[in-house]
Enzyme design. Structure first.
Site: not given
Ligand code: DGL
Length: 262
Positions: A43, A74, A185-186
């Site tokens: 994302y 996220c 970021c998770t």
């Molecule tokens: N896990 C996501 C977050 O906490 C995003 C990772 C991605 O898809 O770029 O931002």
């Protein structure tokens, strides 16, 4: 809404399993649903409009499964999409997440805080507002990490290639005297052991999974929605090949499970 209804959790991919693990540990009576939008990961490099559209579709799926609350596990999806979801479902408990700027600003001794996050999170208006609110007395150095989420999606948590990529991201922060590093970021909590090896002991790592689980507990408690149990087995969906997620589940979730296609 029955208090034994499940909680719906989602992320762009498998990163949100780091948050799901904190929820399982704190709230063992809760039944959990998890959607990995791995067909559209990362994302971090997508437009806010695209992410909002994905959030809407995934929320519909989780609500159709009977979810009593949603957790956007996220940071990037929260920055782009949580406001719209709250508008669309005003009665539903919806928990988002954001980089832990406030606790990091309180913890730093050197006055320099580093943030590892996606390009999307770091460019967002929500993140700018967070810095304005909590970081006026410290220096915050942001570091986008393109490519890192893909390594974690592939289960490459501690390979020479992941280490080399990560080294390139943390080196400039250390050179600037950062002593507190936010994992914004998770996906990143899964590479904590590797990060720990690359960083001096004096650098603290801060992430927000446990705080999100506590916030969820509070919100459900206020609405009499905490489950009495027993919990059903967690259910998983992926928008990429379910087999790919099934292959990394033992590593990232500690158990095998069936994954369905979404
Ligand atoms: N896990 C996501 C977050 O906490 C995003 C990772 C991605 O898809 O770029 O931002």
């Amino acid at each position: 809404m029955s208090s034994n209804a499940p909680i719906g959790v989602f992320d762009s991919g498998v990163g949100g399993l780091s948050v799901l693990g904190e929820i399982r540990a704190l709230l063992p009576n809760e039944s959990l649903l998890y959607v990995a939008d791995s067909g559209h990961v990362p994302y971090g490099e997508k437009s806010p409009e695209f992410i909002r559209q994905r959030c809407g579709l995934i929320a519909e799926h989780l609500l159709a499964q009977g979810a009593k609350a949603l957790v956007l596990a996220c940071n990037t999806a929260t920055a782009a999409g949580v406001a719209e979801l709250r508008e669309r479902y005003p009665m539903l408990p919806i928990i988002g997440m954001e980089p832990a700027v406030k606790p990091a600003a309180a913890a730093t001794r050197s006055g320099v805080v580093g943030v590892l996050a996606t390009t999307g999170t770091l460019k967002s208006a929500k993140f700018a507002a967070l810095l304005d609110r909590f970081a006026s007395d410290v220096r915050v150095i942001t570091q986008p990490c393109p490519g890192l989420v893909e390594c974690i999606e592939a289960g490459e948590l501690d390979t020479p290639a992941t280490a080399a990529l990560l080294q390139g991201f943390v080196r400039p922060l250390l050179d600037e005297g950062c002593d507190t590093l936010i994992l914004g970021c998770t996906h990143y909590p899964f590479i904590k052991p590797l990060l720990r090896r690359l960083l001096p002991e004096s650098v603290s790592l801060i992430d927000t999974g446990a705080a999100v689980a506590r916030h969820l507990q509070r919100l459900l408690g206020e609405r009499d929605l905490l489950a009495q149990g027993p919990a059903q087995a967690a259910r998983f969906w992926s928008s990429a090949t379910p087999a790919a997620m099934q292959a990394v589940l033992p590593q990232l979730w500690g158990e095998t499970a069936q994954v369905a296609q979404i």
